[in-house]
Design a protein around this motif. Structure first.
Motif, mmCIF file in Angstrom:
data_model
loop_
_atom_site.group_PDB
_atom_site.id
_atom_site.type_symbol
_atom_site.label_atom_id
_atom_site.label_comp_id
_atom_site.label_asym_id
_atom_site.label_seq_id
_atom_site.Cartn_x
_atom_site.Cartn_y
_atom_site.Cartn_z
ATOM 1 N N ALA A 204 30.952 -11.786 62.236
ATOM 2 C CA ALA A 204 32.013 -12.720 61.853
ATOM 3 C C ALA A 204 32.344 -13.669 62.997
ATOM 4 O O ALA A 204 32.576 -14.870 62.775
ATOM 5 N N GLU A 205 32.360 -13.168 64.222
ATOM 6 C CA GLU A 205 32.629 -14.041 65.370
ATOM 7 C C GLU A 205 31.539 -15.087 65.531
ATOM 8 O O GLU A 205 31.815 -16.246 65.884
ATOM 9 N N ALA A 206 30.294 -14.711 65.269
ATOM 10 C CA ALA A 206 29.208 -15.686 65.348
ATOM 11 C C ALA A 206 29.353 -16.761 64.275
ATOM 12 O O ALA A 206 29.064 -17.949 64.512
ATOM 13 N N ALA A 207 29.824 -16.378 63.100
ATOM 14 C CA ALA A 207 30.046 -17.361 62.040
ATOM 15 C C ALA A 207 31.175 -18.316 62.415
ATOM 16 O O ALA A 207 31.091 -19.529 62.157
ATOM 17 N N PHE A 208 32.233 -17.793 63.035
ATOM 18 C CA PHE A 208 33.321 -18.659 63.485
ATOM 19 C C PHE A 208 32.839 -19.619 64.578
ATOM 20 O O PHE A 208 33.247 -20.788 64.608
ATOM 21 N N MET A 209 31.982 -19.142 65.459
ATOM 22 C CA MET A 209 31.449 -20.005 66.518
ATOM 23 C C MET A 209 30.594 -21.141 65.942
ATOM 24 O O MET A 209 30.535 -22.235 66.523
ATOM 25 N N ASP A 210 29.962 -20.892 64.810
ATOM 26 C CA ASP A 210 29.149 -21.931 64.171
ATOM 27 C C ASP A 210 29.972 -22.883 63.322
ATOM 28 O O ASP A 210 29.415 -23.789 62.688
ATOM 29 N N HIS A 214 37.355 -19.293 57.406
ATOM 30 C CA HIS A 214 37.601 -17.913 57.021
ATOM 31 C C HIS A 214 37.078 -17.629 55.612
ATOM 32 O O HIS A 214 36.516 -16.566 55.352
ATOM 33 N N THR A 215 37.261 -18.594 54.716
ATOM 34 C CA THR A 215 36.795 -18.394 53.338
ATOM 35 C C THR A 215 35.282 -18.286 53.283
ATOM 36 O O THR A 215 34.722 -17.398 52.624
ATOM 37 N N VAL A 221 29.296 -14.115 54.468
ATOM 38 C CA VAL A 221 28.864 -13.228 55.543
ATOM 39 C C VAL A 221 29.339 -11.797 55.317
ATOM 40 O O VAL A 221 28.538 -10.862 55.220
ATOM 41 N N MET A 222 30.652 -11.610 55.216
ATOM 42 C CA MET A 222 31.201 -10.267 55.163
ATOM 43 C C MET A 222 31.031 -9.609 53.790
ATOM 44 O O MET A 222 30.744 -8.415 53.701
ATOM 45 N N LEU A 223 31.204 -10.375 52.724
ATOM 46 C CA LEU A 223 31.094 -9.786 51.382
ATOM 47 C C LEU A 223 29.682 -9.283 51.090
ATOM 48 O O LEU A 223 29.528 -8.188 50.524
ATOM 49 N N PRO A 224 28.610 -10.025 51.439
ATOM 50 C CA PRO A 224 27.270 -9.438 51.241
ATOM 51 C C PRO A 224 27.026 -8.190 52.073
ATOM 52 O O PRO A 224 26.297 -7.287 51.635
ATOM 53 N N MET A 225 27.618 -8.100 53.266
ATOM 54 C CA MET A 225 27.459 -6.902 54.080
ATOM 55 C C MET A 225 28.179 -5.704 53.464
ATOM 56 O O MET A 225 27.790 -4.554 53.709
#
Length: 312
Positions: A204-210, A214-215, A221-225
């Protein structure tokens, strides 16, 4: 003085130890214990015997119901444990058409499908926020959901009836869907909150960095995991909502809006002196088949979801 006994003639004398060298005597290792292996074999046989007995107790009634659904009414009472002389598929067609099982089946699919989608969507969103974000009142909201699991649904039937009546949702499928969602949310949030806490935060932090919001991070990212946990809690909710009888009996009394559990009870009560037991068993097997199929198809995902949430 006592004389020192001399070794007999021809006996080999022990060699004297070399100076500066200490002779170490090694004892042989103890023989392995055989009792532990025997105890393990006995316990294994005992546990397998208990599982076999339990499987027979569960499977035999199901097989008997399926076998009875293909018999005639006379054969059900004269030879209940015998195999049917032939497969009477007219029992199934009669239950499907004359007993209106097709209408009940369609209503149940609409209600359970809509409530299952809403429960997983809202439950996963609430669980993600409670598991990943620290804010005032986080634990209080979480324990409110936990308290909802211990609240008996029978105590909410009268308030629910008047709430749906005032909102013009009584005797409607979409009103029953909303009630099912509210009824299933506490367990869903409890289960998925523990599951989201086990997921790695680095992704999640890597997604925020990109630059992801949040949505987008949640849905892509998080829902498929969290797919194993979603499948597991989805199966549990599906079983509970498919077999639900108390809520639709009180909140859904229109004939054309009834679900499958209400239809089975009505089929059993409306028999009167006709005694269409073969049609009743055919309808019962119809109601069981979707549940059995769902569990057989997703049994691996259910076990994976239960174990994945326990290991971090």
């Amino acid at each position: 003085m006592k004389a020192i006994d001399s070794p007999p003639a021809g006996a080999a004398l022990p060699e004297p130890p070399e100076p500066g060298v200490t002779k170490v005597t090694t004892n042989p290792p103890p023989a392995p214990r055989r009792t532990s292996k025997a105890e393990g074999a006995t316990l294994n046989v005992f546990s397998h015997g208990i599982l076999i007995i339990w499987a027979i107790m569960v499977v035999m009634p199901l097989l008997w119901a399926v076998m009875t659904s293909f018999k005639t009414d006379r054969a059900i009472f004269t030879s209940p444990w015998a195999l049917p002389d032939k497969l009477h598929f007219e029992n199934w067609s009669r239950a499907w058409t004359e007993a209106h099982m097709s209408d009940y089946f369609l209503n149940t699919i609409l209600v359970v499908g809509g409530s299952l989608i809403g429960t997983l969507l809202f439950g996963s969103m609430a669980a993600y926020v409670l598991a990943r974000f620290d804010f005032p009142g986080n634990r209080f909201i979480y324990f409110l959901f936990i308290g909802g699991m211990s609240f008996p649904i029978i105590l909410a039937l009268v308030p629910l009836f008047y709430v749906l009546q005032n909102m013009a949702l009584l005797n409607t499928l979409h009103g029953l869907i909303l009630v099912y969602i509210a009824y299933s949310l506490p367990f869903t949030v409890f289960f998925l909150t523990a599951f989201f806490r086990t997921l790695p935060t680095s992704v999640a932090e890597a997604a925020f960095m990109d630059g992801a919001s949040h949505t987008r991070t949640f849905f892509q990212v998080m829902l498929p995991m969290a797919k194993p946990g979603l499948i597991s809690v989805g199966i549990f909710n599906f079983l509970g909502q498919w077999n639900q009888y108390l809520l639709p009996t009180v909140l859904n009394t229109e004939q054309d809006q009834k679900v499958l559990s209400q239809g089975l009870v009505q089929l059993a009560v409306s028999q009167g002196y006709k005694g269409d037991w073969s049609g009743l068993f055919a309808g019962l097997v119809m109601a069981m088949l979707p549940v059995l199929a769902a569990y057989i198809i997703f049994q691996r995902q259910v076990v994976a979801g239960l174990t994945a949430g326990a290991v971090k």
